[in-house]
Write a protein that holds these residues in place. Sequence first.
Motif, PDB file in Angstrom:
ATOM      1  N   ALA A 157       0.824  -1.210   0.000  1.00  0.00           N
ATOM      2  CA  ALA A 157       0.000   0.000   0.000  1.00  0.00           C
ATOM      3  C   ALA A 157       0.857   1.257   0.000  1.00  0.00           C
ATOM      4  CB  ALA A 157      -0.930  -0.011   1.215  1.00  0.00           C
ATOM      5  N   VAL A 158       1.922   1.255   0.788  1.00  0.00           N
ATOM      6  CA  VAL A 158       2.831   2.409   0.847  1.00  0.00           C
ATOM      7  C   VAL A 158       3.466   2.659  -0.516  1.00  0.00           C
ATOM      8  CG1 VAL A 158       5.039   3.220   1.769  1.00  0.00           C
ATOM      9  CG2 VAL A 158       3.315   2.256   3.309  1.00  0.00           C
ATOM     10  N   GLN A 159       3.926   1.590  -1.141  1.00  0.00           N
ATOM     11  CA  GLN A 159       4.568   1.721  -2.447  1.00  0.00           C
ATOM     12  C   GLN A 159       3.588   2.253  -3.491  1.00  0.00           C
ATOM     13  OE1 GLN A 159       6.273  -1.917  -3.946  1.00  0.00           O
ATOM     14  NE2 GLN A 159       7.609  -0.879  -5.376  1.00  0.00           N
ATOM     15  N   ALA A 160       2.327   1.821  -3.393  1.00  0.00           N
ATOM     16  CA  ALA A 160       1.325   2.203  -4.393  1.00  0.00           C
ATOM     17  C   ALA A 160       0.756   3.600  -4.167  1.00  0.00           C
ATOM     18  CB  ALA A 160       0.180   1.186  -4.402  1.00  0.00           C
ATOM     19  N   THR A 161       0.714   4.041  -2.911  1.00  0.00           N
ATOM     20  CA  THR A 161       0.015   5.300  -2.608  1.00  0.00           C
ATOM     21  C   THR A 161       0.896   6.406  -2.046  1.00  0.00           C
ATOM     22  OG1 THR A 161      -0.530   4.589  -0.346  1.00  0.00           O
ATOM     23  CG2 THR A 161      -2.088   4.002  -2.107  1.00  0.00           C
ATOM     24  N   GLY A 162       2.060   6.053  -1.489  1.00  0.00           N
ATOM     25  CA  GLY A 162       2.905   7.060  -0.862  1.00  0.00           C
ATOM     26  C   GLY A 162       2.516   7.381   0.565  1.00  0.00           C
ATOM     27  N   ALA A 163       1.654   6.558   1.162  1.00  0.00           N
ATOM     28  CA  ALA A 163       1.258   6.775   2.558  1.00  0.00           C
ATOM     29  C   ALA A 163       2.474   6.698   3.472  1.00  0.00           C
ATOM     30  CB  ALA A 163       0.229   5.732   2.971  1.00  0.00           C
ATOM     31  N   ASN A 164       2.410   7.440   4.591  1.00  0.00           N
ATOM     32  CA  ASN A 164       3.546   7.493   5.520  1.00  0.00           C
ATOM     33  C   ASN A 164       3.021   7.702   6.931  1.00  0.00           C
ATOM     34  OD1 ASN A 164       5.854   8.165   7.030  1.00  0.00           O
ATOM     35  ND2 ASN A 164       6.847   9.073   5.244  1.00  0.00           N
ATOM     36  N   ARG A 165       3.288   6.759   7.811  1.00  0.00           N
ATOM     37  CA  ARG A 165       2.761   6.851   9.172  1.00  0.00           C
ATOM     38  C   ARG A 165       3.293   8.064   9.934  1.00  0.00           C
ATOM     39  NH1 ARG A 165       4.350   1.543  12.284  1.00  0.00           N
ATOM     40  NH2 ARG A 165       3.707   0.637  10.310  1.00  0.00           N
ATOM     41  N   SER A 166       4.387   8.651   9.463  1.00  0.00           N
ATOM     42  CA  SER A 166       4.901   9.856  10.124  1.00  0.00           C
ATOM     43  C   SER A 166       3.954  11.046   9.959  1.00  0.00           C
ATOM     44  CB  SER A 166       6.280  10.223   9.564  1.00  0.00           C
ATOM     45  OG  SER A 166       6.183  10.697   8.237  1.00  0.00           O
ATOM     46  N   GLN A 167       2.999  10.929   9.040  1.00  0.00           N
ATOM     47  CA  GLN A 167       2.043  12.007   8.804  1.00  0.00           C
ATOM     48  C   GLN A 167       0.760  11.848   9.613  1.00  0.00           C
ATOM     49  OE1 GLN A 167       2.773  14.786   6.929  1.00  0.00           O
ATOM     50  NE2 GLN A 167       4.768  13.772   7.068  1.00  0.00           N
ATOM     51  N   VAL A 168       0.661  10.780  10.384  1.00  0.00           N
ATOM     52  CA  VAL A 168      -0.546  10.554  11.174  1.00  0.00           C
ATOM     53  C   VAL A 168      -0.702  11.632  12.246  1.00  0.00           C
ATOM     54  CG1 VAL A 168      -1.694   8.992  12.790  1.00  0.00           C
ATOM     55  CG2 VAL A 168      -0.558   8.075  10.750  1.00  0.00           C
ATOM     56  N   VAL A 169       0.293  11.773  13.090  1.00  0.00           N
ATOM     57  CA  VAL A 169       0.210  12.714  14.212  1.00  0.00           C
ATOM     58  C   VAL A 169       0.039  14.165  13.753  1.00  0.00           C
ATOM     59  CG1 VAL A 169       1.464  13.686  16.186  1.00  0.00           C
ATOM     60  CG2 VAL A 169       1.412  11.202  15.820  1.00  0.00           C
ATOM     61  N   PRO A 170       0.845  14.665  12.806  1.00  0.00           N
ATOM     62  CA  PRO A 170       0.685  16.056  12.389  1.00  0.00           C
ATOM     63  C   PRO A 170      -0.715  16.388  11.880  1.00  0.00           C
ATOM     64  CG  PRO A 170       2.751  15.184  11.554  1.00  0.00           C
ATOM     65  CD  PRO A 170       1.986  14.018  12.116  1.00  0.00           C
ATOM     66  N   ASN A 171      -1.326  15.467  11.133  1.00  0.00           N
ATOM     67  CA  ASN A 171      -2.661  15.739  10.601  1.00  0.00           C
ATOM     68  C   ASN A 171      -3.711  15.765  11.698  1.00  0.00           C
ATOM     69  OD1 ASN A 171      -2.793  16.072   7.587  1.00  0.00           O
ATOM     70  ND2 ASN A 171      -1.535  14.233   7.681  1.00  0.00           N
ATOM     71  N   PHE A 172      -3.637  14.829  12.626  1.00  0.00           N
ATOM     72  CA  PHE A 172      -4.605  14.838  13.718  1.00  0.00           C
ATOM     73  C   PHE A 172      -4.412  16.041  14.633  1.00  0.00           C
ATOM     74  CE2 PHE A 172      -5.409  10.312  12.730  1.00  0.00           C
ATOM     75  CZ  PHE A 172      -6.791  10.356  12.746  1.00  0.00           C
ATOM     76  N   GLU A 173      -3.172  16.391  14.899  1.00  0.00           N
ATOM     77  CA  GLU A 173      -2.912  17.554  15.757  1.00  0.00           C
ATOM     78  C   GLU A 173      -3.442  18.831  15.105  1.00  0.00           C
ATOM     79  OE1 GLU A 173      -1.927  17.573  18.781  1.00  0.00           O
ATOM     80  OE2 GLU A 173      -1.416  15.458  18.940  1.00  0.00           O
ATOM     81  N   LYS A 174      -3.329  18.930  13.789  1.00  0.00           N
ATOM     82  CA  LYS A 174      -3.866  20.083  13.058  1.00  0.00           C
ATOM     83  C   LYS A 174      -5.380  20.138  13.202  1.00  0.00           C
ATOM     84  CE  LYS A 174      -3.869  23.462   9.940  1.00  0.00           C
ATOM     85  NZ  LYS A 174      -3.282  24.800  10.202  1.00  0.00           N
ATOM     86  N   ALA A 175      -6.044  19.007  13.041  1.00  0.00           N
ATOM     87  CA  ALA A 175      -7.497  18.954  13.161  1.00  0.00           C
ATOM     88  C   ALA A 175      -7.950  19.366  14.557  1.00  0.00           C
ATOM     89  CB  ALA A 175      -8.002  17.545  12.840  1.00  0.00           C
ATOM     90  N   ILE A 176      -7.274  18.869  15.581  1.00  0.00           N
ATOM     91  CA  ILE A 176      -7.661  19.169  16.959  1.00  0.00           C
ATOM     92  C   ILE A 176      -7.375  20.632  17.302  1.00  0.00           C
ATOM     93  CG2 ILE A 176      -7.107  18.651  19.379  1.00  0.00           C
ATOM     94  CD1 ILE A 176      -6.782  15.696  18.481  1.00  0.00           C
TER      95      ILE A 176
END
Length: 234
Positions: A157-176
């Motif tokens: 999935a990472v190879q196909a989409t470019g997803a990166n778990r390092s982006q989980v926290v920053p996005n949620f912190e921005k939303a909150i």
Amino acid sequence: MRTIALSLALALTVSSSAQSQSAAQALYDQGKWQEAATAAAALNTSAGLALAAQATTGGASLAPDNQKKALFSKAQDYAKAAIAKDPNNANAYFELARAQGRLAQFVGVFQSLGLAKDMKGNLDKTIELNPKLAGAYVALGLWNANLDSGGIKGAIAVQATGANRSQVVPNFEKAITLEPNTAIHKIEYANALLLQGKKAEAAALLEKAIALPANTFWEKRDLEAAKATLAKLR
């Protein structure tokens, strides 16, 4: 005099449309998603069609499993129609992304990866049009958490989409940061952390979430689910 009459007629039409949109939103907030979707779609406006998409996606979570795929597809159609009416409607792109994310759970691997890539593009477009739409950051956080989940499947999935778990926290912190008193942001953040095995951090977020008020049918449902998850973590 004719100009004044035309202006008054236009103002009344706009006011009526806004009231109808509010009425459809009220139906959705009460959990009457089918009525809400019908009323919102009947407005035949971009805002109305985006609300119809939201209501249909929400309603699918209550429907039997054998009906979910068709409902998510319908929500996707509503969102696409909303974008066709107004290509600058950030909510329409967000609802399209949300429907695609749900639909991806009910299709084959290759199709789901295609939907995941489309979903990311629509979330990026949402934020481009409205950088303050907190839900888009929540969706991006979940997108990265679900796709970069480890193992062989996650690596593909990472190879196909470019997803990166390092982006989980920053996005949620921005939303909150944008909406600190919205419980679902913390609940989804906790769900993302659980995917990474971070039970203590998830429990702390759920504790904060269940302390927040719940007014709509959907907010109350989210909080009950959060309480159930928290009980399992204790």
